[in-house]
Every structure is written in C-alpha cells, then in structure tokens.
Design an enzyme around this catalytic site. Structure first.
Site, PDB file in Angstrom:
ATOM      1  N   SER A  68      35.595  83.274  35.490  1.00 13.86           N
ATOM      2  CA  SER A  68      35.446  82.677  34.610  1.00 13.86           C
ATOM      3  C   SER A  68      36.631  82.426  34.428  1.00 13.86           C
ATOM      4  O   SER A  68      37.087  80.609  34.380  1.00 13.86           O
ATOM      5  CB  SER A  68      34.780  83.174  33.706  1.00 13.86           C
ATOM      6  OG  SER A  68      35.768  84.208  33.067  1.00 13.86           O
ATOM      7  N   LYS A  69      38.131  83.068  34.200  1.00 15.25           N
ATOM      8  CA  LYS A  69      39.204  81.897  33.965  1.00 15.25           C
ATOM      9  C   LYS A  69      39.966  81.773  35.084  1.00 15.25           C
ATOM     10  O   LYS A  69      41.022  80.311  35.309  1.00 15.25           O
ATOM     11  CB  LYS A  69      40.058  83.295  32.855  1.00 15.25           C
ATOM     12  CG  LYS A  69      39.771  83.612  32.105  1.00 15.25           C
ATOM     13  CD  LYS A  69      39.585  83.053  31.213  1.00 15.25           C
ATOM     14  CE  LYS A  69      39.855  83.183  29.497  1.00 15.25           C
ATOM     15  NZ  LYS A  69      39.057  82.626  28.514  1.00 15.25           N
ATOM     16  N   TYR A  80      34.884  88.376  34.096  1.00 14.17           N
ATOM     17  CA  TYR A  80      35.350  87.521  33.309  1.00 14.17           C
ATOM     18  C   TYR A  80      37.074  86.951  34.095  1.00 14.17           C
ATOM     19  O   TYR A  80      37.488  85.388  34.116  1.00 14.17           O
ATOM     20  CB  TYR A  80      36.452  88.622  32.563  1.00 14.17           C
ATOM     21  CG  TYR A  80      37.851  88.077  31.788  1.00 14.17           C
ATOM     22  CD1 TYR A  80      37.176  87.585  30.140  1.00 14.17           C
ATOM     23  CD2 TYR A  80      39.077  88.603  31.986  1.00 14.17           C
ATOM     24  CE1 TYR A  80      38.116  87.769  29.922  1.00 14.17           C
ATOM     25  CE2 TYR A  80      40.226  87.949  30.891  1.00 14.17           C
ATOM     26  CZ  TYR A  80      39.681  87.000  30.073  1.00 14.17           C
ATOM     27  OH  TYR A  80      40.469  86.750  29.154  1.00 14.17           O
ATOM     28  N   SER A  91      43.737  82.841  31.319  1.00 12.96           N
ATOM     29  CA  SER A  91      44.663  84.258  31.282  1.00 12.96           C
ATOM     30  C   SER A  91      45.179  84.944  32.835  1.00 12.96           C
ATOM     31  O   SER A  91      45.056  84.313  33.911  1.00 12.96           O
ATOM     32  CB  SER A  91      43.306  85.719  31.092  1.00 12.96           C
ATOM     33  OG  SER A  91      43.733  86.684  31.653  1.00 12.96           O
ATOM     34  N   ASN A 114      27.337  76.184  20.078  1.00 11.51           N
ATOM     35  CA  ASN A 114      27.546  77.478  21.112  1.00 11.51           C
ATOM     36  C   ASN A 114      28.239  76.672  21.726  1.00 11.51           C
ATOM     37  O   ASN A 114      27.892  75.099  22.139  1.00 11.51           O
ATOM     38  CB  ASN A 114      26.374  77.986  21.199  1.00 11.51           C
ATOM     39  CG  ASN A 114      26.252  78.498  22.417  1.00 11.51           C
ATOM     40  OD1 ASN A 114      27.199  79.629  22.925  1.00 11.51           O
ATOM     41  ND2 ASN A 114      25.410  79.149  22.208  1.00 11.51           N
ATOM     42  N   VAL A 115      28.973  76.796  22.168  1.00 10.38           N
ATOM     43  CA  VAL A 115      29.700  76.033  23.065  1.00 10.38           C
ATOM     44  C   VAL A 115      29.231  75.547  24.454  1.00 10.38           C
ATOM     45  O   VAL A 115      28.829  75.291  25.552  1.00 10.38           O
ATOM     46  CB  VAL A 115      31.694  75.993  23.396  1.00 10.38           C
ATOM     47  CG1 VAL A 115      31.838  76.304  22.514  1.00 10.38           C
ATOM     48  CG2 VAL A 115      31.370  77.553  23.971  1.00 10.38           C
TER      49      VAL A 115
END
Length: 258
Positions: free
Chosen positions: A158-159, A155, A142, A63-64
């Site tokens: 995070s990117k 999202y 992204s 799990n990263v």
C-alpha cells in the site's frame, strides 16, 4: 516563515497520531483546518483542542475508502472556505504478515484504506485545486516504500502505491500549479505503537519499546511533532520549488542501517 494564514487545509486521519500533530501545527500557523476522520469522537476532540489554543478547525466525518463520502466532504470544505489549498493524506492502517499468511480480506482492507483512500481524496481535491489554479498535496508513505521490511507485505504494497501515485500526480498537474510530495517515516511513537505492544507483548512493553526504538540508527523513535514540522515545510510557500519528492524522516534507517 511557514505562514499558513488565509489557507485552507484538509487533513485526513487528523484526529490522532501524526495527523493530529499536523492539524494542530497547521492551525497554529494560521490555516483553517478541516479534519476528515472516520472516528467522529476523535475528530471533535482534536477540533476542541485546536480551538482552545486559538486555532480554526472543523470536523468532518467520512470513510476515505468511500468515494462519495469523500467527494461530499470536500465539496463541503470548498463551499464553506471557498477553496482547498492543502490536502494531507495521513489516514491509514497497518498490517503485520508475510505473503503466505496475509488473508485476502486483510489485503483488501489495507488496499481500500491506504491506496483507494488516497486516490479518493486526491481525486476530489485536484478537482477544486485545478479550478482555483493552485494547491499542495502531501501523502504519508513509509520507509516500507523504499526498503524491505519483514512481515509487512500488505502494508508495504500500500505504501509503495502511495509513493508512485505521488510521483504520477506531481507529473500530471505541473501546469495546474499543483505540487505533490510524500513523507516516509520510520517508526514514530504514537498511541498505535503503545496499543500494539500492550496487545502483543503484555508485560514486556518497555523491553520491546526499547528494542523497536533501536532499529533506527539514531536510537529512538520519531515523534508526531517532528513529522508535522516536515509536513509544514512541504505544504508552505517556502517549498514552492519542491514537487515529486519523497522525504524519508527515519532516524537514518534507510541509509545507515547496514
């Protein structure tokens, strides 16, 4: 050109989608590929396909978001292969929602995988790369890192972090001969897209697929293989003068969508 013989590559999320396409292409170009996956079945299936095509691949379950699991997995790679030449961070999760309808637990989950996961793997890999005096890190960011997308609050957070972590690592490890870049895809046609449409638009899958495809000015979604080709360039010796860069692969989305 783009020969990865004698190189060891770790691909997170390499059991499906873009990660699998990258792992497959890197193995075809001669790399010894280690697929680091949360889903052991997906990892083993990808390794089986790569080996059947004549490539070298190994599956590792981790799990990263768990730093100890990541460190142990990368230590295993270094012990078996003797070095870690390439790290590609493809593991990640998506999320749909605005600020006011994103629950704290969803925000934390996206952060743990997409941000802390990249931190964990880069931290583990840099330790080995500094010892050997070279290395390449490629992160999957992204278009959400660069432009505002509707209903993508967590999202995008995070990117955006992935992009800026990339720049920081590239700057800090120049003297260690470690390069770090990122790729920013727009919509790419993977199983995730198909599952998303089936879940949210039953009976309208084809109509919605075409609508989403046309949000890219080029008129279609990208393919995992197209992203993998760009990844190959950025992780090969042919890009030895490239570091601290973000590469959109977006069908014109960022610059032409006006």
């Amino acid at each position: 050109m783009f020969n990865l013989q004698q190189k060891t590559a770790v691909i997170t999320g390499g059991g499906s989608g873009i990660g699998k396409a990258i792992a497959t292409l890197f193995a075809r170009q001669g790399a010894s590929v280690y697929i680091l996956e949360l889903n052991p079945d997906a990892a083993n299936a990808a390794v089986t396909e790569i080996k059947a095509a004549g490539g070298k691949a190994t599956a590792l379950t981790a799990n990263v978001a768990d730093q100890r699991q990541v460190k142990d997995a990368l230590a295993t790679v270094a012990q078996q292969a003797g070095r870690i030449d390439i790290l590609v961070n493809s593991a990640g999760i998506s999320h749909i929602g605005r600020l006011d309808n994103t629950p704290e637990e969803d925000f934390d989950r996206v952060f743990q995988v997409n941000v802390k996961g990249v931190y964990n793997t880069m931290l583990g890999a840099v330790t080995h790369m500094r010892q050997q005096g070279s290395g390449v890190i490629l992160n999957l960011a992204s278009i959400a890192s660069s432009v505002g997308l509707p209903d993508r609050f967590a999202y995008s957070m995070s990117k955006g972090a992935v992009l800026t972590m990339t720049l920081s690592v590239a700057k800090d490890y120049l003297k260690d001969n470690i390069r770090c870049n990122c790729i920013s895809p727009a919509r790419v046609h993977t199983a995730f897209v198909d599952n998303f449409l089936a879940k949210n638009y039953p009976g309208q899958e084809q109509e919605m697929f075409e609508k989403l495809s046309k949000t890219q000015p080029i008129g279609r979604m990208g393919t995992p293989e197209e992203v993998a080709t760009l990844a190959l360039y950025l992780c090969s010796d042919e890009s030895s003068f490239v570091t601290g860069c973000d590469y959109p692969i977006d069908g014109g989305f960022i610059r032409l969508n006006n």
